[in-house]
Write a protein that holds these residues in place. Structure first.
Motif, PDB file in Angstrom:
ATOM      1  N   GLN A 116       0.821  -1.217   0.000  1.00 16.61           N
ATOM      2  CA  GLN A 116       0.000   0.000   0.000  1.00 16.61           C
ATOM      3  C   GLN A 116       0.855   1.266   0.000  1.00 16.61           C
ATOM      4  N   VAL A 117       2.014   1.224   0.609  1.00 17.29           N
ATOM      5  CA  VAL A 117       2.868   2.412   0.667  1.00 17.29           C
ATOM      6  C   VAL A 117       3.668   2.591  -0.614  1.00 17.29           C
ATOM      7  N   ASP A 121      -4.111   3.015  -2.957  1.00 16.68           N
ATOM      8  CA  ASP A 121      -5.571   2.985  -2.872  1.00 16.68           C
ATOM      9  C   ASP A 121      -6.150   1.574  -2.841  1.00 16.68           C
ATOM     10  N   MET A 122      -5.300   0.576  -2.886  1.00 10.00           N
ATOM     11  CA  MET A 122      -5.802  -0.801  -2.893  1.00 10.00           C
ATOM     12  C   MET A 122      -6.265  -1.199  -1.494  1.00 10.00           C
ATOM     13  N   SER A 123      -7.420  -1.827  -1.413  1.00  5.78           N
ATOM     14  CA  SER A 123      -7.986  -2.239  -0.130  1.00  5.78           C
ATOM     15  C   SER A 123      -7.193  -3.393   0.472  1.00  5.78           C
ATOM     16  N   ILE A 170      -5.815  -7.565  -1.047  1.00  2.00           N
ATOM     17  CA  ILE A 170      -4.463  -8.127  -0.979  1.00  2.00           C
ATOM     18  C   ILE A 170      -4.446  -9.368  -0.100  1.00  2.00           C
ATOM     19  N   VAL A 171      -5.112  -9.270   1.037  1.00  4.40           N
ATOM     20  CA  VAL A 171      -5.147 -10.395   1.976  1.00  4.40           C
ATOM     21  C   VAL A 171      -5.853 -11.599   1.368  1.00  4.40           C
TER      22      VAL A 171
END
Length: 375
Positions: free
Chosen positions: A116-117, A122-124, A128-129
């Motif tokens: 995310q960094v 902007d990805m939730s 990703i999880v």
């Protein structure tokens, strides 16, 4: 619960594969940020702290394997059951299981934060999880051999990352390592204590040991693997101190990524994007090994289905990861896991090995006395 465990032959591995297994479980996402925490305490003598922690790790691993050799084919769950009895042994086993769950959550949440960094702000988190969880479950159902295969591929990722970091040699200022031992011994030892969390992972030999066929070679390959991992951490620490100024290294959250930013290729000017992507394999392996350890514990203690436990563990870890927000919460979890690693990866295995060697020696002496008396 039986103390000894004998996995089927089709699940067993050769001792040389311990090299890849221990390297992968020891080297994880912490390799991108550990320099900052050690330097904050030990300053430019941070590499000495790393060296001291590495030597301690070799000593503890030597004791662990000496203990395992005294048992024919036992793991940490069986040894604790044998030494402390049913109730206390089960309690200690549960402590390890909870610790492995927290480590899985920390690895998953740290990698989500990196993505995310650095790549997709902007990805939730849940997206990703979810992708990570699906891949982990798919690989986990394959068993120990699939895990070892992922470790072999992961070692290639580690080597590539280290080679990329060596590019900073041409920009390093080696006088920044001087004067040696300017920090007092207390700060150097504090840095070594902080380094213990980063070096943790070699104690997983206490879980994989029953799966090794030629156990007489376990000591050699395990120590060589630990030496390789320790040298990688030591090299990256030295490069970081020589490449960054003191203020830069203290401010940098992920120093290793910042080192990679100087590399540019015609096809990519942001090499760190490629490194973050391929390190997903390392993250999957790290979480999978911890989840497998939990499922193995439930299988050994209560004979639960390992696949069902693995699925449950990944669902719990994924849920907690998505719910955990804020850098402060992640750092707080990291502090608790770091303290737990120092105890459960260094101090406790050291004490457990000594207790086991003493108890087994006393038992052997008593058995000899009874045998002599009977004759």
């Amino acid at each position: 619960m039986k103390v000894q465990t004998y996995p089927p032959k089709n699940s067993q591995i050769h001792a040389y594969l311990l090299f890849f297994f221990i390297c992968n479980v020891q080297i994880g996402v912490g390799i991108f940020s550990f320099q900052r925490y050690i330097f904050h305490v030990s300053k430019h003598d941070a590499w000495i702290s790393v060296l001291i922690a590495c030597l301690c790790a070799h000593a503890v691993l030597w004791l662990i394997i000496r203990m395992l050799n005294k048992y024919e084919s036992a793991d940490i769950f069986g040894i604790q059951y044998d030494l402390f009895g049913k109730y206390i042994g089960t309690l200690f086993n549960c402590i390890y299981i909870i610790f492995y769950l927290l480590v899985s959550i920390l690895i998953m949440r740290s990698y989500v934060l990196v993505i995310q960094v650095w790549m997709f702000p902007d990805m939730s988190s849940w997206l990703i999880v979810s992708l990570l969880a699906i891949l982990i479950i798919y690989a986990g159902f394959g068993g120990v051999r699939v895990i070892i295969g992922m470790c072999l591929l992961g070692f290639v990722v580690i080597l590539v990352t280290v080679i990329f970091c060596l590019v900073t040699l041409r920009y390093s200022i080696w006088t920044q390592l001087l004067p040696i031992m300017e920090s007092n011994m207390k700060d150097i030892l504090r840095g070594a204590f902080r380094m213990s969390f980063t070096l943790a992972g070699f104690e997983f030999i206490m879980l994989i040991y029953p799966y090794v066929r030629n156990k007489e070679r376990a000591m050699y390959h395990s120590q060589f693997s630990l030496l390789t991992g320790n040298l990688i951490y030591l090299i990256i620490m030295i490069l970081s101190v020589a490449y960054f100024s003191s203020s830069q290294l203290e401010r940098s959250i992920w120093p290793t990524f910042n080192m990679l930013k100087i590399l540019k290729f015609p096809f990519s000017e942001r090499l760190e994007f490629i490194v973050i992507s391929i390190w997903m394999l390392m993250v999957l392996t790290g979480i999978l090994i911890n989840a497998w350890a939990i499922s193995r514990g439930f299988k050994r203690m209560w004979n639960w289905n390992q696949k069902l436990v693995l699925l449950t563990v990944i669902l719990i870890a994924s849920t907690v990861t998505v719910m955990m927000e804020g850098r402060k919460n992640i750092d707080k979890l990291g502090e608790w896991v770091g303290l737990g690693s120092s105890v459960l990866s260094f101090l406790y295995p050291f004490l457990l090995s000594l207790i086991a060697l003493i108890v087994l020696k006393v038992r052997a002496r008593k058995a000899g006395d009874r045998g002599g008396g009977a004759s």
